[in-house]
Design a protein around this motif. Structure first.
Motif, PDB file in Angstrom:
ATOM      1  N   GLY A 133       0.780  -1.100   0.108  1.00  0.00           N
ATOM      2  CA  GLY A 133      -0.004  -0.068   0.074  1.00  0.00           C
ATOM      3  C   GLY A 133       1.031   1.222  -0.001  1.00  0.00           C
ATOM      4  N   TYR A 168       0.306  -4.162  19.338  1.00  0.00           N
ATOM      5  CA  TYR A 168      -0.267  -3.386  17.908  1.00  0.00           C
ATOM      6  C   TYR A 168       0.641  -4.013  16.816  1.00  0.00           C
ATOM      7  CZ  TYR A 168      -1.476  -0.098  14.697  1.00  0.00           C
ATOM      8  OH  TYR A 168      -1.907   0.526  13.524  1.00  0.00           O
ATOM      9  N   SER A 171       5.992  -5.387   2.640  1.00  0.00           N
ATOM     10  CA  SER A 171       5.481  -5.005   1.215  1.00  0.00           C
ATOM     11  C   SER A 171       6.502  -5.289   0.055  1.00  0.00           C
ATOM     12  CB  SER A 171       4.994  -3.869   1.378  1.00  0.00           C
ATOM     13  OG  SER A 171       5.618  -2.720   2.063  1.00  0.00           O
TER      14      SER A 171
END
Ligand SMILES: Cc1cc2nc3c(=O)[nH]c(=O)nc-3n(C[C@H](O)[C@H](O)[C@H](O)COP(=O)(O)OP(=O)(O)OC[C@H]3O[C@@H](n4cnc5c(N)ncnc54)[C@H](O)[C@@H]3O)c2cc1C
Length: 459
Positions: free
Chosen positions: A71, A415, A80
């Motif tokens: 993204g 997280y 990514s």
């Protein structure tokens, strides 16, 4: 290994762009935000829309290629990009479309936060997102989405109405409270596991006045007192008030008075999204703490605050972090931070952050989304950035040692977007029960584990 003819045949029929090793654009196309990550994919494809994503995935599966989805490219472990396989880079699928009447935004799968922020603010609306505007909407949302409006409007996922995904079998599905609700549960916190998100729909909120924002820096000797004020203000302040407490080095040294520059300092950042008059009232105790040795807090456009860290967080630096959700912020933790701030490796920029949590985040039940950590009082991070490869070992070791003593103060969950190890422990991120539920979901949607460049839930 991908044959040249096979690849050429695919590229000729592909609707978007295909970039191969050796081509002029290849090095830029394989780069990601974290300068620590240096991988060489077999091809990078840039789809123009969902149909191209379907075609790319079909080819990757036929050729048994590892698939990495990009993204905004900000993944800290570098998920990514990949070695040898296919990167599906969504940077041609950009933009945010706002419906001011319905107060909604639709973002394309490769949009950046700046696009959502700009388009929403143009009509006096806002979606709570992260604090660096070149971050991707996709990765941030699929992991949760923390930001300075979170106590008032929740995490980004708490404003996610629907997401369109291309799934591993090439299907195009929507996940929302009405359609595929179990998938909708999973994408809100573990979303990188289930497909390529081509579009996100968000609820927006009115914000059409200046916010009050900034940071005040105080000598490290006052860290304990400042932390106490921070916790009191976080507990008693309104939902409109977000606060961060920081221990970091006073850099660049020339911006600080003699004796302070270059040494550890304590700081509080605040963002108040109410009217400036209310902000002045709610920040009075911070002003009364005494004159800071650096920084200031004042009214500014929301978009200005959203871009303040864009340069210091620009692409290409080396970066590592560890984080935790905290039950409370006792003196011992402040002492740990102060002690380790004195040991930041020379040449690196290290920082401890403590963010006020709760309120709108805690109003959403812990089980309502895959994201885990809503019951915490604070989020804490130890982050370190450097450029010299010789500091790779010492910088990682610093963050690990700094967070080693934090366990007893932490709540369940981590997280996912902060987990810098490429093989993190998903059970530690989600807890056992949610992990098992996510395994079930992945068996249903990605039984062959095509989407494994993430904190992977193995089907
Ligand atoms: C400078 C910086 C500041 C940050 N600030 C914040 C912050 O304020 N708040 C916060 O919550 N987080 C923050 N983060 C963490 C950030 O949310 C994550 O790194 C996030 O994953 C980045 O998303 P991306 O799309 O840019 O990354 P990418 O590297 O493109 O992707 C991240 C992950 O999501 C997957 N992915 C990306 N796009 C898609 C898609 N369309 N469909 C399916 N999977 C996809 C990737 O495969 C990968 O696993 C920050 C990170 C950085 C580096």
């Amino acid at each position: 290994m991908l044959g040249t003819r096979t690849l050429r045949f695919f590229a000729d029929g592909f609707g978007g762009e295909v970039i191969r090793p050796g081509e002029p654009k290849y090095d830029a196309a394989r780069a990601v935000w974290n300068g620590l990550v240096d991988r060489r994919p077999g091809l990078v494809v840039l789809p123009n829309g969902a149909a191209d994503v379907v075609a790319a995935l079909r080819f990757a599966r036929e050729q048994e290629l590892v698939v990495a989805v990009r993204g905004g490219g900000h993944s800290i472990p570098g998920f990514s990009t990949c070695d040898d396989g296919m990167v599906i880079d969504l940077s041609r699928m950009r933009g945010a479309t706002i419906d001011p009447e319905r107060r909604t935004a639709v973002c394309a799968g490769g949009a950046l936060l700046s696009e959502l922020d700009d388009a929403a603010q143009a009509v006096g609306l806002v979606c709570p997102v992260g604090v660096v505007s070149h971050t991707g909407v996709a990765g941030l949302t699929l992991g949760g989405g923390m930001g300075r409006l979170q106590r008032k409007f929740g995490l980004t996922i708490d404003n996610l109405r629907a997401v369109d995904l291309v799934t591993a079998d090439g299907g195009v599905v929507r996940a929302s409270s009405d359609e595929n609700p179990e998938l909708y549960w999973g994408v809100r916190g573990a979303g990188a596991n289930f497909g390529v998100a081509t579009s996100f729909e968000y609820a927006l909120h009115p914000l059409n006045h200046p916010i009050t924002h900034g940071t005040v820096v105080h000598p490290i000797e006052r860290a304990g007192e400042l932390a106490q004020l921070f916790t009191e203000m976080a507990e008693t302040g309104p939902d409109e008030l977000w606060l961060g407490f920081y221990i970091h080095l006073a850099l660049p040294a020339e911006d600080y008075p003699a004796g302070i520059g270059g040494r550890p300092v304590a700081a509080v950042s605040a963002l108040h999204c109410g009217q400036p008059r209310e902000a002045e009232r709610d920040l009075a105790r911070l002003r009364a703490f005494g004159p800071p040795v650096g920084g200031s807090i004042g009214p500014k456009p929301h978009l200005a605050a959203q871009r303040l860290a864009d340069v210091s967080s620009e692409w290409g630096h080396r970066f590592y972090m560890k984080s935790a959700f905290l039950r409370s912020l006792p003196e011992e933790l402040v002492d740990i931070a102060v002690q380790h701030a004195h040991g930041i490796p020379e040449g690196a920029g290290g920082e401890f952050s403590f963010w006020s949590w709760g309120r709108a985040i805690a109003e959403v039940p812990e089980d309502a989304t895959a994201f885990t950590g809503r019951t915490a009082a604070y989020w804490m991070g130890a982050e370190i950035q450097w450029d010299d490869p010789a500091l790779d070992g010492p910088s990682r070791a610093w963050a690990r040692a700094a967070m080693a003593g934090v366990g007893p103060f932490a709540t369940r969950g981590l997280y996912v977007n902060d987990v810098a190890e490429s093989r993190g422990d998903p059970r530690a991120i989600y807890g056992d029960a949610k992990y098992e539920r996510l395994v079930g979901l992945n068996r249903a949607w990605d039984p062959d584990n095509v989407f494994r460049m993430n904190q992977n839930i193995r089907p």
